[in-house]
Design a protein around this motif. Structure first.
Motif, mmCIF file in Angstrom:
data_model
loop_
_atom_site.group_PDB
_atom_site.id
_atom_site.type_symbol
_atom_site.label_atom_id
_atom_site.label_comp_id
_atom_site.label_asym_id
_atom_site.label_seq_id
_atom_site.Cartn_x
_atom_site.Cartn_y
_atom_site.Cartn_z
ATOM 1 N N THR A 24 -8.258 0.235 -35.703
ATOM 2 C CA THR A 24 -8.376 1.416 -34.851
ATOM 3 C C THR A 24 -8.235 1.018 -33.392
ATOM 4 O O THR A 24 -8.802 0.016 -32.965
ATOM 5 N N TYR A 56 -6.070 2.372 -29.358
ATOM 6 C CA TYR A 56 -5.197 3.280 -28.609
ATOM 7 C C TYR A 56 -3.766 2.771 -28.674
ATOM 8 O O TYR A 56 -3.504 1.604 -28.350
ATOM 9 N N LEU A 112 2.708 13.290 -33.505
ATOM 10 C CA LEU A 112 1.524 13.375 -32.659
ATOM 11 C C LEU A 112 1.808 14.118 -31.353
ATOM 12 O O LEU A 112 2.889 13.991 -30.788
ATOM 13 N N GLN A 146 -3.453 13.675 -28.987
ATOM 14 C CA GLN A 146 -3.781 12.770 -30.092
ATOM 15 C C GLN A 146 -3.501 11.320 -29.714
ATOM 16 O O GLN A 146 -4.206 10.420 -30.150
ATOM 17 N N VAL A 147 -2.476 11.099 -28.903
ATOM 18 C CA VAL A 147 -2.143 9.737 -28.478
ATOM 19 C C VAL A 147 -3.187 9.209 -27.496
ATOM 20 O O VAL A 147 -3.408 8.008 -27.403
ATOM 21 N N THR A 175 -6.324 9.520 -27.785
ATOM 22 C CA THR A 175 -7.529 9.146 -28.516
ATOM 23 C C THR A 175 -7.172 8.024 -29.494
ATOM 24 O O THR A 175 -6.000 7.842 -29.831
ATOM 25 N N VAL A 185 -6.281 5.940 -32.695
ATOM 26 C CA VAL A 185 -5.685 6.208 -34.002
ATOM 27 C C VAL A 185 -6.058 5.037 -34.909
ATOM 28 O O VAL A 185 -6.410 3.958 -34.443
ATOM 29 N N SER A 233 -5.450 10.224 -37.193
ATOM 30 C CA SER A 233 -5.766 10.666 -35.841
ATOM 31 C C SER A 233 -6.965 11.595 -35.945
ATOM 32 O O SER A 233 -6.941 12.545 -36.728
#
Length: 187
Positions: A75, A77, A127, A131-132, A134, A136, A155
């Motif tokens: 997980t 960015y 996305l 969303q990008v 936060t 992923v 996401s």
């Protein structure tokens, strides 16, 4: 009366200060409550290979020794997607390189035309900028064939469902994925 009024003003000021302090404390706790990014502590970028050739789903190489990564997800960015030409096993080839910022930078590498890359690119292309911005989660998924590795992208804790087939225009999908990451970056 002035003493009572001053006392009332002081109580108001103290109440406001306590409210501000409470808000700051809530913000600090919210930051601490975020999911941990990455695999482990360490400095410098970690190169991760998404490939089943060494008996796992992904691995890294340390001191010329393959080390399987036991974790099932990473997980962080998304910060970049690129397609560098590299030399592997004495041959020049094109790789998909995903840069992910977790507890440290991660460079995830896969064959540019592998199922892993196709699944990743298809999902990222869907996305939106929010969303990008936060974290992923990238999770390799073994296929039935021992050589096949798929990529699942999450996401906000939700699987990004993206499909592709033999007719998919991969140049267009790759451009859309790169644009999604670049447009989602803070300026």
């Amino acid at each position: 009366m002035t003493a009572a009024l001053e006392s009332s003003d002081l109580a108001t000021i103290l109440a406001q200060a306590l409210a501000e302090q409470t808000l700051l404390l809530q913000q600090i706790l919210a930051r601490l409550d975020r999911p941990q990014l990455g695999f482990h502590d360490g400095a410098g970028a970690m190169r991760v290979y998404a490939n089943r050739s060494n008996g796992g789903l992904w691995y890294t190489v340390v001191d010329n020794q393959v080390q399987l990564i036991p974790h099932t997800a990473l997980t962080g960015y998304l910060t970049d997607i690129s397609f560098p030409k590299v030399e592997r096993r004495g041959k020049e080839c094109i790789k998909l390189q995903i840069t992910l910022q977790g507890d440290r930078p991660y460079l995830i590498e896969a064959g540019h035309d592998s199922h892993f890359s196709k699944g990743f690119l298809s999902a990222v292309a869907l996305l939106i900028p929010a969303q990008v911005q936060t974290p992923v989660t990238i999770s390799p998924q073994a296929g039935e064939d021992d050589s096949v590795l798929f990529c699942r992208l999450f996401s906000g804790g939700q699987l990004v469902k993206a499909s592709y087939d033999d007719e998919t225009d991969w140049r267009l999908v790759a451009k859309a994925a790169i644009a999604a990451v670049r447009n989602g970056q803070p300026h």
